[in-house]
Scaffold this active site. Structure first.
Site, PDB file in Angstrom:
ATOM      1  N   THR A 119     -73.683 -44.072 116.566  1.00 20.81           N
ATOM      2  CA  THR A 119     -74.022 -45.405 116.045  1.00 20.81           C
ATOM      3  C   THR A 119     -73.008 -45.907 115.026  1.00 20.81           C
ATOM      4  O   THR A 119     -72.378 -45.095 114.317  1.00 20.81           O
ATOM      5  CB  THR A 119     -75.408 -45.344 115.361  1.00 20.81           C
ATOM      6  OG1 THR A 119     -75.618 -46.562 114.634  1.00 20.81           O
ATOM      7  CG2 THR A 119     -75.514 -44.204 114.352  1.00 20.81           C
ATOM      8  N   TYR A 143     -80.668 -42.449 109.146  1.00 22.61           N
ATOM      9  CA  TYR A 143     -80.367 -42.590 110.573  1.00 22.61           C
ATOM     10  C   TYR A 143     -78.871 -42.347 110.806  1.00 22.61           C
ATOM     11  O   TYR A 143     -78.481 -41.507 111.624  1.00 22.61           O
ATOM     12  CB  TYR A 143     -80.780 -43.996 111.061  1.00 22.61           C
ATOM     13  CG  TYR A 143     -80.274 -44.325 112.433  1.00 22.61           C
ATOM     14  CD1 TYR A 143     -80.619 -43.533 113.526  1.00 22.61           C
ATOM     15  CD2 TYR A 143     -79.435 -45.423 112.655  1.00 22.61           C
ATOM     16  CE1 TYR A 143     -80.149 -43.828 114.801  1.00 22.61           C
ATOM     17  CE2 TYR A 143     -78.960 -45.728 113.913  1.00 22.61           C
ATOM     18  CZ  TYR A 143     -79.320 -44.930 114.985  1.00 22.61           C
ATOM     19  OH  TYR A 143     -78.839 -45.219 116.234  1.00 22.61           O
TER      20      TYR A 143
END
Ligand code: UDP
Length: 337
Positions: A119, A143
């Site tokens: 990501t 995250y």
């Protein structure tokens, strides 16, 4: 590249299902491994589905042993920035520990090629307009940190094993739906901007909240590089060809190199849907960087990836058509709601 066997963890989810569909259309054999916690069995349109958890080594090993994949694509993960701030352990357990377990079992069973869903959140607060792969990794939320750690695991693992190679694809903001309308996002509690805005236009929410309007960006709202899910899926197909063809381990940005603010996205959603829904300014969401936009030169040069659905309009239009198809009771969809 002639047909190869690909085991797809999280292949019943939004991105994994789209990639699985494209893989099988490209002549590859697909086995989906998914615990259906957020994915849907109906989304596995081609290929076999094994319902199993990534933490369940025995079941995963059995699936790998029976299928003998040439490559593993690992999508199964938790993906919400806001949730990761509130519940970090869930992210480290699923995204770092679960991933490590998948990697270990896959390699023990002889898998040599691995494609990893990373990501843009690994970059944290980038200092440049366009982020390059070599820029510092300094995530500002759990995250991003959980994915960065997994990337590091992969890097170290591959340097210790000459036969093993991986591609880490650093997704920017994935949105839109399959251009033929077969697949799209279906979460019980969607948190992503475009989906929430479309559902607000549809009347499922009474208003859209903008999280933060005083960022240091031209209109004060966060800027993201939105990429169409079909283009992202295509990047996985070319990454697979790269690895099977002997390509070396690498991390690559997946984005268009162009950013839109939250306000610009909202305006486009209103334009596409024709609905002037209520929008209110709210406080910032914890863990959100003001701007994330990809430098995508490397993926284009290394993989020859060429996006073909790269307008915000097409992203929103396909997602809107998908939303409307849910309302109309698209086959196999409503019964799973
Ligand atoms: N956002 C917002 N309202 C929403 C959902 C998201 O203002 O209802 C903002 C969010 O704060 C971020 C951008 O939209 O700046 C993109 O968020 P999203 O959750 O879609 O993706 P992320 O960048 O967090 O992966």
């Amino acid at each position: 590249m002639s047909g190869v066997k690909v085991l797809v963890t999280g292949g019943a989810g939004y991105i994994g299902s789209q990639v699985s569909l494209l893989l099988s259309e490209a002549g590859h054999q697909v086995l989906v491994y998914d615990n259906l916690s957020t994915g849907n069995a109906w989304a596995v349109l081609n290929g076999e589905l094994v319902v199993g958890d990534i933490h369940d080594r025995a079941t995963f090993r059995q699936a790998v042993r029976a299928f003998c994949p040439d490559a593993v694509m690992h999508f199964a993960a938790s993906i919400e920035v806001g949730e990761s701030v509130k519940n970090p352990l869930k992210y480290y357990i699923n995204n770092t520990c679960g991933f490590s377990s998948v990697l270990e079992v896959a390699r023990e069973e002889g898998v040599k090629n691995f494609i990893f869903s990373s990501t843009a959140a690994v970059y944290g607060l980038p200092e440049k307009e366009l982020i390059s792969e070599g820029d510092p990794l300094a995530p500002i939320n759990p995250y991003g940190a959980s994915k960065m750690m997994s990337e590091r695991v992969l890097e170290d693992f591959a340097s210790a094993d000459d036969e093993f190679n991986y591609v880490s694809l650093r997704y920017f903001n994935v949105a839109g739906a399959d251009v033929e309308g077969r697949l799209g996002q279906l979460y019980k509690n969607p948190t992503h901007l475009i989906t929430r805005a479309l559902k607000t236009a549809k009347g499922e929410f009474d208003k859209l909240e903008i999280y933060g309007t005083y960022y240091k960006t031209p209109d004060g709202t966060c800027i993201r590089d939105y990429i169409h899910v079909t283009d992202l899926a295509e990047a996985h197909i070319v990454a697979l060809g790269y690895l099977i063809g002997g390509g070396e381990s690498i991390a690559l940005n997946c984005g268009y190199g162009r950013g839109y603010s939250v306000k610009e996205v909202v305006a486009e959603v209103k334009e596409v849907t024709g609905v002037d829904f209520t929008v209110i300014d709210c406080k910032p969401r914890e863990g959100d960087p003001p701007r994330l936009v990809a430098d995508n030169k490397k993926i284009m040069e290394t993989l020859g990836w060429e996006p073909s659905h790269d307008t915000l309009h097409e992203i929103i239009k396909t997602a809107w058509e998908w939303e409307l198809s849910l309302e109309a009771g698209a086959p196999g969809v409503r019964k799973n709601l």
